[in-house]
Write an enzyme that holds these catalytic residues in place. Structure first.
Site, PDB file in Angstrom:
ATOM      1  N   CYS A  57       5.063 -17.709   1.110  1.00  0.00           N
ATOM      2  CA  CYS A  57       5.296 -18.286   2.436  1.00  0.00           C
ATOM      3  C   CYS A  57       5.113 -17.244   3.539  1.00  0.00           C
ATOM      4  O   CYS A  57       4.673 -17.548   4.624  1.00  0.00           O
ATOM      5  CB  CYS A  57       6.711 -18.830   2.540  1.00  0.00           C
ATOM      6  SG  CYS A  57       7.130 -19.932   1.230  1.00  0.00           S
ATOM      7  N   HIS A  65       2.762  -0.036  -1.818  1.00  0.00           N
ATOM      8  CA  HIS A  65       3.096  -1.293  -1.153  1.00  0.00           C
ATOM      9  C   HIS A  65       3.366  -2.397  -2.181  1.00  0.00           C
ATOM     10  O   HIS A  65       4.387  -3.077  -2.107  1.00  0.00           O
ATOM     11  CB  HIS A  65       1.963  -1.699  -0.210  1.00  0.00           C
ATOM     12  CG  HIS A  65       2.254  -2.959   0.552  1.00  0.00           C
ATOM     13  ND1 HIS A  65       2.975  -2.965   1.721  1.00  0.00           N
ATOM     14  CD2 HIS A  65       1.973  -4.262   0.278  1.00  0.00           C
ATOM     15  CE1 HIS A  65       3.104  -4.217   2.146  1.00  0.00           C
ATOM     16  NE2 HIS A  65       2.513  -5.025   1.280  1.00  0.00           N
TER      17      HIS A  65
END
Lengths: 428, 274
Positions: free
Chosen positions: A50, A99
């Site tokens: 999302c 990351h």
């Protein structure tokens, strides 16, 4: 070949952009098969949730790859990254690995330490495997990312303690009662927050739910949906006698239960305490009820306090989680460097062995048959003795970040070894 | 043999203070190192203590209950064993620090003052006397553990009521679990104390030919027994809340502690009449 990451998340872009960019599984499949054909990146993985859409890939040309991915996002979702370049970020090599590891650990999520992301990362990998856009590097990378996520979850409390109001209400229930599965919940009113809290209780194992509401029809409707029984509000007293956990969120302007009523209810109850979460504003239960023995009366202020404390505790776990990320990053980088050495070693050995067997074959006639085995063994031994120190050096160079690749390149030149486009070929 | 006994006498409190420190670290910090080694230390201490009791029994040819300080060591061991059972059954390690502090204190006092009795009472070889002391020690252990859990229960109870979501809230299991510990340990303590009192009465009749003596320890223990029987036993039947049971358990133990520590300061023997 370098790793590259181009992505959009809650830090780089506003919600409406994130919503626009979010990709369904089918979208991802389509994009992956297109990228496979276009061959700008040799390995690709797309992670889309999302609040995050990220492309991880392996490329020989970072600049082209970055533009290619940005164009791809623009083309698919029309968000005009050229006009708003800051919406997307680009990270390379170790930075992109770090990351992904931080994402898997839950360190990069809006809600610190949330657990769903690890499943989403695994899902993204599965889609890449299905589309066959994975390869040696991504296989290893995603394996390590899963390991980071698992280690952070088991060795730190980054995901500990509820961080939503409804979750906190359920957590507190777990501090009062040992086993929620034998407890019953009474939901008074059918408001959104109350319903959500009841759902959390059910998730924690509560099996019996009673819903009392002024409009009986609505109570029946919700009871059907959540799997409970409905009760008209005028039978509230009897419901309070048998309930262990009460969630109250009516729109009443006056308290619906006062101290006197609660006392008489407590009198009829057996020993276990009653835990009341009063969500309503104005409150449904007179504050004095909280003073009674055997009653734990809490409102949303308690819950937000608990959420605040839990978030503080989660933040305190960040350094531990970051350490795990750095350890796995180090492992991955060392492994990547060893990939530079491995093909050189393999090719050198193949080349020398080819020369040896060729020469032995050429001179075989000069020896009697019985000796041929000895000749093989002798020549192999000489070659191994000569190659051994060289091989150890190549291995060491492989771990040297700065000059390693250059030195190994000299070996390629000196022995005239064949080069391949993709070093990972040697490991597939 | 004496050297071994002397070494054990120093080793035991050392092991206990280490175990206690590790459990304390575990309570405050969830330190992974402490989480790994605390149980190791716990079991090592228990084994060491069992060895100590065995060596003493064999070498001195009496079960180590001849003096108050020998009994304190046995009491420490008994509390430890009950705690190990609780930890093993529930997997809860965060309450260890509160129990092990008591274990360490009793053992330290015992190690510091332990000495061979100058004269042995013939009672030491009377099986009823040995049973009397053993059951009394088990009773005290149950009560001590019950009181500690009762106190923790009350702390958690008021923390939840007053919205103090601190360490106690974070580390302790649920109120229901804590009240279960309190109640069960109290039942255990109460049952053994009752047996000890019956056996004591039998001894009194057998040896001294009387049913009652105004020995302060007997009187005070009887008061504690009454508190337990009302608070824990009958209180439960009348539907008392877990909070009141916890209070009763703490009160009962304080009385017992008074009889064990304060009265012993003024008397050289365990009971006035021995």
């Amino acid at each position: 070949m370098d790793l590259i990451l181009v992505g959009i998340n809650h830090r780089s872009a506003p919600l409406e952009i994130r919503e626009q960019v979010a990709l369904s599984d089918d979208d991802v499949r389509e994009i992956l098969s297109r990228m496979k054909k276009e061959k700008v990146l040799s390995e690709v993985l797309v992670l889309s949730t999302c609040h995050r859409t990220e492309f991880y890939g392996l490329t020989a040309d970072n600049g082209t790859a970055e533009l290619y991915i940005r164009d791809l996002i623009d083309g698919k979702k029309k968000i005009n990254l050229e006009k708003h370049p800051g919406y997307a970020y680009t990270l390379k090599d170790a930075e992109s690995v770090r990351h992904l590891f931080r994402v898997s650990a839950g360190l990069d999520s809006i809600i610190l330490g949330e657990a769903q992301i690890l499943g989403q990362v695994k899902r993204a990998y599965k889609l890449a495997v299905e589309s066959r856009t994975n390869g040696v590097i991504l296989n290893r990378l995603l394996h390590a990312a899963a390991s980071v996520g698992k280690r952070v979850r088991t060795n730190t409390r980054l995901g500990g303690g509820a961080v939503s109001l409804a979750g906190a209400s359920a957590e507190l229930a777990g501090k009062i009662f040992r086993d929620l599965s034998s407890r019953s919940v009474l939901l008074i009113g059918v408001g959104e927050m109350g319903t959500l809290t009841a759902r959390h209780m059910m998730e924690r194992g509560v099996s019996r739910l009673t819903i009392a509401n002024r409009t009986f029809g609505k109570a029946e409707e919700l009871a059907k949906e959540l799997g409970g029984r409905a009760l008209p509000l005028d039978r509230l007293d009897e419901a309070l006698v048998s309930a262990d956990i009460v969630i109250s969120s009516t729109g009443a302007t006056e308290p619906i239960v006062d101290v006197k009523l609660m006392r008489s209810i407590l009198h009829k109850r057996s020993r276990p305490p009653i835990y009341i979460i009063d969500i309503a504003v104005p409150r449904d239960f007179e504050p004095g009820i909280g003073q009674l023995d055997g009653v734990f009366l809490h409102n949303m202020d308690s819950m937000s306090l608990l959420v605040k404390k839990n978030l503080e505790k989660r933040r305190g776990e960040i350094p531990k989680a970051e350490t795990i990320v750095e350890q796995e990053l180090e492992n991955f980088v060392v492994w990547r460097r060893s990939l530079v050495a491995a093909p050189a070693i393999k090719r050198l050995r193949e080349k020398i062995e080819a020369i040896r067997s060729q020469e032995v074959a050429r001179h075989r006639k000069r020896f009697v048959n019985q000796d041929s085995e000895h000749i093989d063994r002798l020549t192999e031994s000489v070659i191994n003795k000569i190659l051994h120190p060289l091989m150890s050096h190549i291995r060491q160079w492989g771990e040297d970040e700065d000059l390693g690749a250059l030195r190994i390149d000299t070996i390629y030149e000196a022995f005239d070894l064949p080069r391949s486009q993709d070093p990972s070929d040697d490991h597939a | 043999m004496e050297t071994t006994i002397n070494a054990l006498n120093i080793l035991l409190p050392t092991f206990y203070v280490l175990t206690w420190a590790f459990y304390t670290l575990l309570f405050f910090r969830n330190d992974p190192f402490a989480e790994r080694f605390a149980p190791v230390l716990l079991y090592s201490s228990a084994l060491l203590h069992a060895a100590d009791l065995a060596v003493r029994t064999v070498h001195y040819r009496h079960f180590p209950i001849a003096t108050v300080f020998e009994a304190f060591s046995l009491l420490a061991f008994s509390i430890l064993v009950v705690y190990i059972i609780i930890e093993w059954r529930t997997g809860v390690r965060t309450t260890g620090t509160f129990i092990l502090g008591i274990v360490f204190t009793f053992q330290l006092v015992s190690s510091a003052f332990i000495a061979l009795p100058t004269s042995f009472s013939e009672l030491l070889w009377d099986p009823i006397f040995v049973m009397h002391v053993a059951t009394a020690i088990l009773g005290y252990s149950g009560m001590a553990i019950s009181a500690v859990y009762g106190l923790l229960y009350l702390m958690l109870f008021y923390d939840i009521k007053k919205r103090r979501f601190g360490l106690i809230y974070k580390q302790l299991p649920s109120l229901e679990v804590m009240s279960g510990f309190t109640y069960r340990a109290a039942i255990l303590g109460f049952a053994f104390l009752t047996i000890a009192m019956v056996l004591g009465l039998m001894l009194l009749v057998e040896v001294y030919g009387t049913y009652w003596t105004w020995d302060p320890k007997v009187a005070v223990t009887f008061v504690a027994w009454l508190i337990y029987s009302v608070g824990v036993g009958a209180g439960r039947l009348w539907g008392w809340s877990a909070r009141r049971v916890a209070f009763a358990s703490i009160m009962g133990f304080l009385v017992i502690l008074f009889s064990l520590v304060v009265i012993n300061l003024f008397s050289t023997t365990f009971h006035e009449f021995i």
